[in-house]
Design a protein around this motif. Structure first.
Motif, PDB file in Angstrom:
ATOM      1  N   LEU A 293       6.636  -3.217  -2.410  1.00 34.72           N
ATOM      2  CA  LEU A 293       6.409  -4.216  -3.451  1.00 34.72           C
ATOM      3  C   LEU A 293       5.343  -3.668  -4.384  1.00 34.72           C
ATOM      4  O   LEU A 293       4.164  -3.630  -4.040  1.00 34.72           O
ATOM      5  CB  LEU A 293       5.962  -5.546  -2.842  1.00 34.72           C
ATOM      6  CG  LEU A 293       5.601  -6.670  -3.829  1.00 34.72           C
ATOM      7  CD1 LEU A 293       6.762  -6.963  -4.770  1.00 34.72           C
ATOM      8  CD2 LEU A 293       5.206  -7.942  -3.074  1.00 34.72           C
ATOM      9  N   ASP A 294       5.768  -3.206  -5.566  1.00 33.91           N
ATOM     10  CA  ASP A 294       4.869  -2.545  -6.510  1.00 33.91           C
ATOM     11  C   ASP A 294       4.281  -3.579  -7.469  1.00 33.91           C
ATOM     12  O   ASP A 294       5.001  -4.170  -8.276  1.00 33.91           O
ATOM     13  CB  ASP A 294       5.644  -1.483  -7.284  1.00 33.91           C
ATOM     14  CG  ASP A 294       4.755  -0.661  -8.213  1.00 33.91           C
ATOM     15  OD1 ASP A 294       3.529  -0.914  -8.243  1.00 33.91           O
ATOM     16  OD2 ASP A 294       5.287   0.223  -8.912  1.00 33.91           O
TER      17      ASP A 294
ATOM     18  N   LEU B 254       0.817  -1.208   0.000  1.00 33.46           N
ATOM     19  CA  LEU B 254       0.000   0.000   0.000  1.00 33.46           C
ATOM     20  C   LEU B 254       0.858   1.268   0.000  1.00 33.46           C
ATOM     21  O   LEU B 254       2.074   1.215   0.157  1.00 33.46           O
ATOM     22  CB  LEU B 254      -0.929  -0.017   1.208  1.00 33.46           C
ATOM     23  CG  LEU B 254      -1.867  -1.225   1.290  1.00 33.46           C
ATOM     24  CD1 LEU B 254      -2.617  -1.242   2.614  1.00 33.46           C
ATOM     25  CD2 LEU B 254      -2.836  -1.240   0.113  1.00 33.46           C
ATOM     26  N   GLY B 255       0.196   2.385  -0.185  1.00 32.29           N
ATOM     27  CA  GLY B 255       0.880   3.670  -0.209  1.00 32.29           C
ATOM     28  C   GLY B 255       1.254   4.083  -1.620  1.00 32.29           C
ATOM     29  O   GLY B 255       1.192   3.299  -2.566  1.00 32.29           O
TER      30      GLY B 255
ATOM     31  N   ALA C  76     -20.038   4.455   1.187  1.00 29.85           N
ATOM     32  CA  ALA C  76     -18.764   3.798   1.488  1.00 29.85           C
ATOM     33  C   ALA C  76     -17.619   4.805   1.444  1.00 29.85           C
ATOM     34  O   ALA C  76     -17.698   5.851   0.793  1.00 29.85           O
ATOM     35  CB  ALA C  76     -18.514   2.676   0.496  1.00 29.85           C
ATOM     36  N   HIS C  77     -16.537   4.452   2.139  1.00 31.72           N
ATOM     37  CA  HIS C  77     -15.323   5.269   2.100  1.00 31.72           C
ATOM     38  C   HIS C  77     -14.126   4.329   2.027  1.00 31.72           C
ATOM     39  O   HIS C  77     -14.005   3.403   2.838  1.00 31.72           O
ATOM     40  CB  HIS C  77     -15.218   6.153   3.346  1.00 31.72           C
ATOM     41  CG  HIS C  77     -13.965   6.976   3.363  1.00 31.72           C
ATOM     42  ND1 HIS C  77     -13.808   8.113   2.592  1.00 31.72           N
ATOM     43  CD2 HIS C  77     -12.800   6.809   4.038  1.00 31.72           C
ATOM     44  CE1 HIS C  77     -12.600   8.621   2.794  1.00 31.72           C
ATOM     45  NE2 HIS C  77     -11.969   7.860   3.677  1.00 31.72           N
ATOM     46  N   ILE C  78     -13.251   4.559   1.036  1.00 34.53           N
ATOM     47  CA  ILE C  78     -12.066   3.718   0.845  1.00 34.53           C
ATOM     48  C   ILE C  78     -10.842   4.615   0.784  1.00 34.53           C
ATOM     49  O   ILE C  78     -10.797   5.575   0.017  1.00 34.53           O
ATOM     50  CB  ILE C  78     -12.166   2.887  -0.452  1.00 34.53           C
ATOM     51  CG1 ILE C  78     -13.377   1.956  -0.401  1.00 34.53           C
ATOM     52  CG2 ILE C  78     -10.903   2.072  -0.670  1.00 34.53           C
ATOM     53  CD1 ILE C  78     -13.606   1.170  -1.686  1.00 34.53           C
ATOM     54  N   ASP C  79      -9.822   4.287   1.583  1.00 32.50           N
ATOM     55  CA  ASP C  79      -8.614   5.093   1.622  1.00 32.50           C
ATOM     56  C   ASP C  79      -7.395   4.171   1.683  1.00 32.50           C
ATOM     57  O   ASP C  79      -7.226   3.418   2.644  1.00 32.50           O
ATOM     58  CB  ASP C  79      -8.645   6.018   2.853  1.00 32.50           C
ATOM     59  CG  ASP C  79      -7.402   6.888   2.966  1.00 32.50           C
ATOM     60  OD1 ASP C  79      -6.734   7.106   1.943  1.00 32.50           O
ATOM     61  OD2 ASP C  79      -7.098   7.341   4.082  1.00 32.50           O
ATOM     62  N   ASP C  80      -6.546   4.222   0.620  1.00 33.41           N
ATOM     63  CA  ASP C  80      -5.286   3.480   0.588  1.00 33.41           C
ATOM     64  C   ASP C  80      -5.516   1.979   0.775  1.00 33.41           C
ATOM     65  O   ASP C  80      -5.022   1.373   1.725  1.00 33.41           O
ATOM     66  CB  ASP C  80      -4.335   4.010   1.663  1.00 33.41           C
ATOM     67  CG  ASP C  80      -2.907   3.485   1.498  1.00 33.41           C
ATOM     68  OD1 ASP C  80      -2.552   3.054   0.386  1.00 33.41           O
ATOM     69  OD2 ASP C  80      -2.157   3.500   2.501  1.00 33.41           O
ATOM     70  N   CYS C  81      -6.233   1.380  -0.166  1.00 34.32           N
ATOM     71  CA  CYS C  81      -6.599  -0.038  -0.061  1.00 34.32           C
ATOM     72  C   CYS C  81      -6.454  -0.739  -1.404  1.00 34.32           C
ATOM     73  O   CYS C  81      -6.505  -0.110  -2.465  1.00 34.32           O
ATOM     74  CB  CYS C  81      -8.052  -0.186   0.393  1.00 34.32           C
ATOM     75  SG  CYS C  81      -8.396   0.457   2.035  1.00 34.32           S
ATOM     76  N   PHE C  82      -6.302  -2.052  -1.359  1.00 37.37           N
ATOM     77  CA  PHE C  82      -6.529  -2.913  -2.504  1.00 37.37           C
ATOM     78  C   PHE C  82      -7.904  -3.544  -2.320  1.00 37.37           C
ATOM     79  O   PHE C  82      -8.211  -4.067  -1.235  1.00 37.37           O
ATOM     80  CB  PHE C  82      -5.485  -4.022  -2.584  1.00 37.37           C
ATOM     81  CG  PHE C  82      -4.217  -3.626  -3.286  1.00 37.37           C
ATOM     82  CD1 PHE C  82      -4.039  -2.356  -3.792  1.00 37.37           C
ATOM     83  CD2 PHE C  82      -3.200  -4.552  -3.444  1.00 37.37           C
ATOM     84  CE1 PHE C  82      -2.871  -2.006  -4.449  1.00 37.37           C
ATOM     85  CE2 PHE C  82      -2.034  -4.215  -4.097  1.00 37.37           C
ATOM     86  CZ  PHE C  82      -1.862  -2.937  -4.602  1.00 37.37           C
TER      87      PHE C  82
END
Length: 383
Positions: free
Chosen positions: A267-268, A261-262, A292-298
């Protein structure tokens, strides 16, 4: 008889007992990782991207999911109908050996027939439970340059971790001078990655001799490498400087998942010229609800997100209910987190369920990572 320059023998039978409930039903290489992958995807993708198109996959512990997942290798473009491709190689009982592999070297020994059938010049030996990108062709080029008998991929590790690895010293040209398997007092921090390229003739001869040595543990690190070094064979290193993890514990699995993440991940997974391929099933796109709210996730395909997720891995076919909050967590495929649940720093096994309004994990940031096994239902009073 087919002929190819280099084949890979992929050791994928690991139990991974330190991963606890995550490997209670499946082998470690089959553990889900990164929302849509399984750990074995990384080494199979390395083979495909390196032009290694003949791969023997040696399985043992709880192999059914792994067998069905790998299949004929088409997901990794390893289903060459003109020779090569993937072959599943489970242990089998013979007149001279028991069914189970007795060690890493014994696993290869029991499959010498597969090596001889393909008649390669070189054999690449790999582990199926590591996360990294490597172009094996570059390692093979170094092996040829040195006219080596054996080349070992190595990388520096933290000194406090060195006693967990095979440790070696080398000269300025990369020739191995000394090798010690998990030494109490390491002479260096140059660690074996468990990735080897052998000249085929030497490998076969050495394994056959080791097989009849009743004092041997039939292990590459403990027996084969020290024997070759003592015999004066040409052993060299190939130094790797990229991302590499052997996720052997719950904490390392969680930490490595967060490394995805980030904006600048360690690991890209988005590198276009060296893709990580997967045999994940075709699923609908992920759905994100209006609140919904999504922040910095897969977020994997087939997921339905109605709540809030922050800095987390949400895998294929998961469901996050309204008012649910997921933070710093890993949800494996098919998880259900019902309305109002709050999960912090946790790993939820495949098809697990967290009931409404349950608080789970390190809510107050004082606990270690919580882990829920596959198919487990967590209700009120159980968190």
């Amino acid at each position: 008889m087919s002929k190819t320059e280099c084949i890979a023998m992929l050791l994928a039978g690991g139990r991974g007992s330190r991963l606890g409930v995550l490997t209670s039903k499946i082998a470690k290489p089959a553990v889900s990782f990164g929302a849509k992958y399984r750990i074995i995807d990384f080494v199979l993708s390395n083979c495909a991207n390196s032009g290694i198109d003949t791969v023997g996959v040696l399985t043992q512990y709880r192999p059914y999911l792994l067998h069905s997942y790998v299949g004929n290798g088409s997901a990794w473009d390893l289903d060459n109908i003109n020779g090569g491709g993937i072959s599943i190689l489970p242990p089998y009982e013979t007149q001279t050996s028991s069914a189970w592999y007795a060690g890493t070297a014994d696993a290869i020994t029991q499959n010498i027939g597969f090596i001889e059938q393909n008649d390669p010049d070189y054999v690449l030996i790999l582990s199926g439970d590591q996360l990294y990108r490597m172009d094996y062709q570059k390692m093979l080029d170094v092996h040829k340059k040195h006219n080596a008998d054996l080349t070992i991929a190595v990388m520096p590790v933290a000194w406090e971790e060195a006693s967990r690895f095979g440790i070696m010293t080398q000269d300025e040209d990369g020739k191995i001078l000394n090798f010690s398997e998990k030494p109490e007092k390491p002479e260096s921090n140059l660690a074996s990655m468990g990735i080897y390229i052998f000249n085929t003739k030497l490998l076969v001869e050495t394994l056959k001799a080791d097989a009849i040595d009743q004092t041997s543990e039939h292990d590459f690190g403990k027996n084969i490498i020290p024997k070759l070094l003592a015999d004066g064979k040409q052993l060299y290193t190939y130094q790797f400087n990229g991302f590499w993890r052997d996720v052997g514990t719950i904490s390392s699995y969680h930490e490595t998942s967060m490394d995805l993440l980030g904006s600048h991940p360690a690991l890209d997974l988005f590198t276009p010229d060296f893709p990580i391929l997967s045999n994940s099933s075709t699923r609908p796109p992920a759905y994100v609800g209006s609140n919904a709210h999504i922040d910095d996730c897969f977020v994997g395909n087939g997921a339905q997100v109605l709540g809030t997720i922050r800095h987390s891995i949400v895998s294929t076919d998961t469901f996050i209910g309204e008012r649910a909050v997921i933070e710093d967590s890993v949800l494996l495929p098919g998880c259900t987190v019902k309305a109002g649940a709050h999960i912090v720093r946790a790993i939820l096994g495949e098809h697990s369920v967290v009931e409404e309004d349950v608080a789970l994990g390190s809510i107050d940031m004082t606990r270690d990572t919580a882990v829920i096994g596959d198919d487990v239902v967590v209700g009120k009073g159980e968190e």
